[in-house]
Design a protein around this motif. Structure first.
Motif, mmCIF file in Angstrom:
data_model
loop_
_atom_site.group_PDB
_atom_site.id
_atom_site.type_symbol
_atom_site.label_atom_id
_atom_site.label_comp_id
_atom_site.label_asym_id
_atom_site.label_seq_id
_atom_site.Cartn_x
_atom_site.Cartn_y
_atom_site.Cartn_z
ATOM 1 N N PRO A 1 -40.161 -55.529 -39.808
ATOM 2 C CA PRO A 1 -38.819 -55.026 -40.077
ATOM 3 C C PRO A 1 -38.556 -54.702 -41.543
ATOM 4 N N ARG A 2 -39.287 -55.375 -42.443
ATOM 5 C CA ARG A 2 -38.956 -55.150 -43.861
ATOM 6 C C ARG A 2 -40.077 -54.392 -44.560
ATOM 7 N N SER A 3 -40.570 -54.916 -45.663
ATOM 8 C CA SER A 3 -41.586 -54.188 -46.423
ATOM 9 C C SER A 3 -42.847 -54.013 -45.582
ATOM 10 N N ARG A 4 -43.479 -52.839 -45.710
ATOM 11 C CA ARG A 4 -44.662 -52.569 -44.903
ATOM 12 C C ARG A 4 -45.910 -52.511 -45.766
ATOM 13 N N ASN A 5 -45.896 -53.212 -46.885
ATOM 14 C CA ASN A 5 -47.067 -53.287 -47.763
ATOM 15 C C ASN A 5 -48.299 -53.727 -46.967
ATOM 16 N N SER A 6 -49.374 -52.948 -47.088
ATOM 17 C CA SER A 6 -50.490 -53.172 -46.171
ATOM 18 C C SER A 6 -51.180 -54.519 -46.407
ATOM 19 N N LEU A 7 -51.319 -54.890 -47.675
ATOM 20 C CA LEU A 7 -52.002 -56.156 -47.952
ATOM 21 C C LEU A 7 -51.167 -57.331 -47.456
ATOM 22 N N VAL B 1 -63.119 -54.741 -40.938
ATOM 23 C CA VAL B 1 -62.311 -53.556 -41.220
ATOM 24 C C VAL B 1 -61.658 -53.719 -42.591
ATOM 25 N N VAL B 2 -61.661 -52.630 -43.350
ATOM 26 C CA VAL B 2 -60.918 -52.645 -44.617
ATOM 27 C C VAL B 2 -59.458 -52.384 -44.291
ATOM 28 N N VAL B 3 -58.576 -53.319 -44.641
ATOM 29 C CA VAL B 3 -57.168 -53.121 -44.323
ATOM 30 C C VAL B 3 -56.367 -52.685 -45.540
ATOM 31 N N SER B 4 -56.907 -52.907 -46.716
ATOM 32 C CA SER B 4 -56.161 -52.491 -47.897
ATOM 33 C C SER B 4 -57.143 -52.196 -49.020
ATOM 34 N N ARG B 5 -56.905 -51.108 -49.730
ATOM 35 C CA ARG B 5 -57.749 -50.764 -50.870
ATOM 36 C C ARG B 5 -56.805 -50.325 -51.985
ATOM 37 N N ARG B 6 -56.801 -51.050 -53.075
ATOM 38 C CA ARG B 6 -55.845 -50.734 -54.140
ATOM 39 C C ARG B 6 -56.565 -50.531 -55.462
ATOM 40 N N TRP B 7 -56.061 -49.604 -56.251
ATOM 41 C CA TRP B 7 -56.561 -49.389 -57.613
ATOM 42 C C TRP B 7 -55.684 -50.221 -58.534
ATOM 43 N N VAL B 8 -56.224 -51.243 -59.125
ATOM 44 C CA VAL B 8 -55.434 -52.135 -59.969
ATOM 45 C C VAL B 8 -55.986 -52.086 -61.378
ATOM 46 N N SER B 9 -55.129 -52.408 -62.368
ATOM 47 C CA SER B 9 -55.644 -52.389 -63.731
ATOM 48 C C SER B 9 -55.216 -53.626 -64.485
ATOM 49 N N ASN B 10 -56.124 -54.077 -65.304
ATOM 50 C CA ASN B 10 -55.897 -55.255 -66.129
ATOM 51 C C ASN B 10 -55.586 -54.774 -67.531
ATOM 52 N N GLN B 11 -54.385 -55.064 -68.000
ATOM 53 C CA GLN B 11 -53.987 -54.590 -69.326
ATOM 54 C C GLN B 11 -54.508 -55.571 -70.366
ATOM 55 N N THR B 12 -55.468 -55.139 -71.181
ATOM 56 C CA THR B 12 -55.986 -55.984 -72.244
ATOM 57 C C THR B 12 -55.645 -55.337 -73.567
ATOM 58 N N ARG B 13 -56.014 -55.982 -74.673
ATOM 59 C CA ARG B 13 -55.706 -55.372 -75.969
ATOM 60 C C ARG B 13 -56.612 -54.175 -76.218
ATOM 61 N N LEU B 14 -57.635 -54.016 -75.394
ATOM 62 C CA LEU B 14 -58.505 -52.849 -75.540
ATOM 63 C C LEU B 14 -58.042 -51.702 -74.648
ATOM 64 N N GLY B 15 -56.926 -51.902 -73.953
ATOM 65 C CA GLY B 15 -56.439 -50.867 -73.057
ATOM 66 C C GLY B 15 -56.515 -51.328 -71.624
ATOM 67 N N LYS B 16 -56.263 -50.383 -70.713
ATOM 68 C CA LYS B 16 -56.260 -50.744 -69.300
ATOM 69 C C LYS B 16 -57.677 -50.759 -68.761
ATOM 70 N N VAL B 17 -58.021 -51.842 -68.093
ATOM 71 C CA VAL B 17 -59.329 -51.926 -67.462
ATOM 72 C C VAL B 17 -59.109 -51.783 -65.953
ATOM 73 N N GLY B 18 -59.523 -50.667 -65.442
ATOM 74 C CA GLY B 18 -59.275 -50.390 -64.026
ATOM 75 C C GLY B 18 -60.243 -51.137 -63.129
ATOM 76 N N GLY B 19 -59.806 -51.409 -61.927
ATOM 77 C CA GLY B 19 -60.669 -52.074 -60.952
ATOM 78 C C GLY B 19 -60.156 -51.803 -59.565
ATOM 79 N N THR B 20 -60.914 -52.228 -58.596
ATOM 80 C CA THR B 20 -60.523 -52.021 -57.208
ATOM 81 C C THR B 20 -60.342 -53.359 -56.530
ATOM 82 N N SER B 21 -59.256 -53.483 -55.794
ATOM 83 C CA SER B 21 -59.026 -54.694 -55.005
ATOM 84 C C SER B 21 -59.072 -54.290 -53.541
ATOM 85 N N ILE B 22 -59.900 -54.971 -52.803
ATOM 86 C CA ILE B 22 -60.116 -54.589 -51.410
ATOM 87 C C ILE B 22 -59.864 -55.794 -50.516
ATOM 88 N N ALA B 23 -59.163 -55.558 -49.401
ATOM 89 C CA ALA B 23 -58.934 -56.624 -48.423
ATOM 90 C C ALA B 23 -59.674 -56.249 -47.147
#
Lengths: 161, 480
Positions: free
Chosen positions: B435-441, B320-342
């Motif tokens: 009880p606290r943060s409910r961040n899925s990952l 089961v996929v429990v988390s899917r996030r759009w993440v970006s790597n900031q380089t000197r060429l700009g933001k390089v987007g990617g997907t992180s999946i758990a």
């Protein structure tokens, strides 16, 4: 007087096992001694010995005949405790004091019965798997199951797991 | 033009501009004065002086003018345009082929040096280049890249079926295959003599069938001979067809248009075919017959070795996929987007694993996370194969997960991420609180960690030196 040293003892033993120490020492008070003996009965520590400022030799821990406490040496007496580890993990992991000098917490027989079976009673949460609660009763410092056997309630000192 | 000219040439141009040295060059027409540094034409209005009559640029033998003496012409010709000496020719023939030398000498012979002397002069037409050059070398910055091939044929079209067939036959004809020696028999050789002159359609049915049968038998026999290499009739010749290299060249190089394979100036390199003949099949992953055709791509082969599971078992796991996030790597060429999946993987029988993977390509991240989660699977403790041993708590970052063991039939009364994890692990009775943060990952991580780090009662009892009995089992006489 005395119950504050229990809180200190709890914190100290927890720190010592987390630091993976083999032996450690506690101030020589009656409360500390009785709680240490109760911990030993419950299997959390290997042994308790009254000694001087320096620990006894490891082989003497079980057999050492402590010298009598006199007014001359009373100030230097300490309780030397051997800590236990199993599978590279400390046997005593958590030790939280409950009562403190400004707020003493007691548990009566009813509550003890519920807590020992894992249910909450009043302000006491139920015991979890492998958890122990130590009480100071008029029959001495007892683990909650011993107190239940003897049908006495008392002052809740600490919870250990 | 912004390209710098070599210094020598500039100096030469300036010398030409000076009338005292090169008397036959007009100052106004000198290349240096005309040299423009911008593309727009010069304004005619700026010229106040009328163009002077140019005397210096006249031909040597201009009509109405006294011609140069023949002697002077010969002298200048011999000095300026000498013939190649035999030594020079020998040097040149080291560089050029025989044919090139022949064409060089033909070119030399075509132009009379005398003509160069009496007719050659500097250009002064408006289309002259504004520097001196004999164009013998290509200067990459100034000169255009030479086009070695012709322009593409504008009338070329993609081949239709007829064209293609003809083209293929034409290509195949260059290889000697089969009946080239003229030594093999033909179908006509297998019919009685009286029918040989007639066409096949006129043969009686019996004759025709017999002829076909015996002809086929003969052909097979010949082919077998050819294979053994024993054929007396040039068996290896019979077998010589296009090689793998020929076929590859046909696929890659042969034009698919009706331009007769014209090579034109194209920037495009020919593409590789899907299946390179001769290499095809050699680099394929060996397919394990144990997989029962479930893993044709070889996706699980590595995992199979690492986990010891069969492909069928791997495919039967609950993931089961429990988390899917759009993440970006900031380089000197700009933001390089990617997907992180758990991804959570479990066999619903007490094995559980979490895999987190990142990639710029979502499907790639998914694949990696899936394989990682299966690789990370570990057994977890389950009380009576349905719930946890006691209450558990784990904290990851700001997320605290509390899991509570519950009696049989309680069900999974837990938040949705924990529900998926519990189901994958095969836990049926559980309560939970976040009880606290409910961040899925972090929730997934904390839950997996809590389940995997349980301490068994036996271990606790051994540590304390106690005897342990499960009262529940004793009370019900071991019926549970």
């Amino acid at each position: 007087m005395g119950i504050h040293s229990i809180a200190n003892m709890c914190a100290h033993l927890q720190n010592a096992t987390r630091a993976r120490l083999g032996i450690t020492s506690l101030p020589n008070t009656k409360y500390n001694l009785h709680l240490a003996l109760a911990l030993q009965r419950a299997g959390f520590i290997a042994s308790v010995t009254r000694g001087g400022p320096h620990p006894p030799a490891p082989e003497e821990f079980q057999t050492l005949e402590p010298e009598p406490v006199t007014t001359a040496n009373a100030a230097t007496r300490r309780l030397w405790v051997q800590l236990k580890y199993w599978n590279n993990e400390p046997v005593l992991r958590n030790m939280q004091s409950v009562s403190k000098p400004s707020r003493r917490v007691t548990a009566d027989l009813n509550q003890i019965g519920r807590v020992a079976r894992g249910f909450e009673a009043g302000m006491h949460k139920g015991l979890n798997l492998g958890e122990c609660m130590f009480l100071s009763t008029d029959r001495g410092v007892l683990e909650v199951r011993e107190a239940l056997e003897k049908k006495v309630g008392g002052l809740v000192l600490c919870r250990v797991s | 033009m912004s390209a710098a000219r070599p210094a020598a040439r500039s100096l030469f141009s300036r010398h030409l501009a000076c009338p005292s040295i090169a008397g036959f060059v007009s100052p106004s027409a000198s290349p240096a004065s005309c040299r423009s540094f911008h593309a727009s034409p010069q304004l005619a209005a700026g010229r106040t002086k009328p163009a002077r009559k140019n005397k210096g640029l006249s031909l040597v033998n201009e009509p109405g003018k006294k011609p140069w003496p023949e002697k002077q012409i010969r002298e200048i010709t011999a000095k300026k345009f000498p013939q190649y000496t035999p030594e020079e020719l020998a040097e040149l023939s080291k560089i050029y082929t025989k044919e090139q030398m022949a064409s060089l000498q033909a070119g030399e012979a075509a132009i009379d040096p005398r003509d160069l002397t009496i007719q050659g002069r500097l250009r002064k037409d408006p289309y002259r280049i504004n520097y001196l050059d004999d164009f013998s070398t290509i200067q990459p910055v100034i000169d255009k890249r030479p086009k070695r091939n012709q322009a593409p044929d504008p009338m070329a079209r993609f081949m239709d079926l007829d064209h293609f067939t003809r083209d293929l036959i034409e290509w195949a004809d260059q290889f000697e295959v089969g009946e080239v020696t003229g030594t093999l028999k033909k179908l006509e050789d297998f019919v009685p003599v009286e029918f040989r002159d007639k066409s096949e359609a006129q043969w009686p049915g019996k004759v025709r069938t017999d002829a076909h049968e015996s002809y086929m038998a003969y052909l097979q026999e010949e082919a077998a001979k050819g294979k053994d290499g024993k054929s007396a009739q040039g068996g290896d010749r019979l077998l010589r067809g296009p090689t793998d290299a020929d076929i590859l060249s046909y696929i890659l190089r042969r034009s698919s248009m009706t331009d007769k394979g014209l090579i034109s100036n194209s920037e495009m390199a020919p593409g590789l075919p899907n299946k390179v003949p001769g290499v095809e099949g050699m680099y394929k992953n060996p397919v394990d017959p144990e997989d029962e055709g479930l893993d044709e791509e070889g996706k699980y082969q590595d995992l199979k070795v690492r986990t010891g599971m069969t492909v069928k078992e791997i495919l039967n796991l609950r993931t089961v996929v429990v988390s899917r996030r759009w993440v970006s790597n900031q380089t000197r060429l700009g933001k390089v987007g990617g997907t992180s999946i758990a991804v959570i993987a479990g066999n619903e029988k007490g094995w559980l694993g979490l895999g987190v993977a990142y990639s710029t390509e979502p499907s790639e991240a998914m694949n990696k996370a899936l394989l990682k989660s299966i690789e990370n699977m570990k057994p977890i403790l389950r009380y009576e194969d349905r719930t946890t041993y006691g209450n558990l708590e784990c904290k990851i970052s700001g997320t605290v997960v509390r899991l509570f063991a519950r009696p049989p039939g309680f069900g999974l009364r837990v938040p949705h991420q924990i529900f998926e994890i519990a189901r994958a692990a095969g836990i049926q009775d559980l309560a939970a609180r976040i009880p606290r943060s409910r961040n899925s990952l972090n929730t997934a991580k904390a839950t997996v960690q809590a389940l995997q780090n349980q301490r068994s009662p036996e271990e606790i009892a051994m540590g304390r030196g106690k005897k342990l009995v499960d009262v529940r089992k004793v009370y019900y006489g071991g019926q549970l």
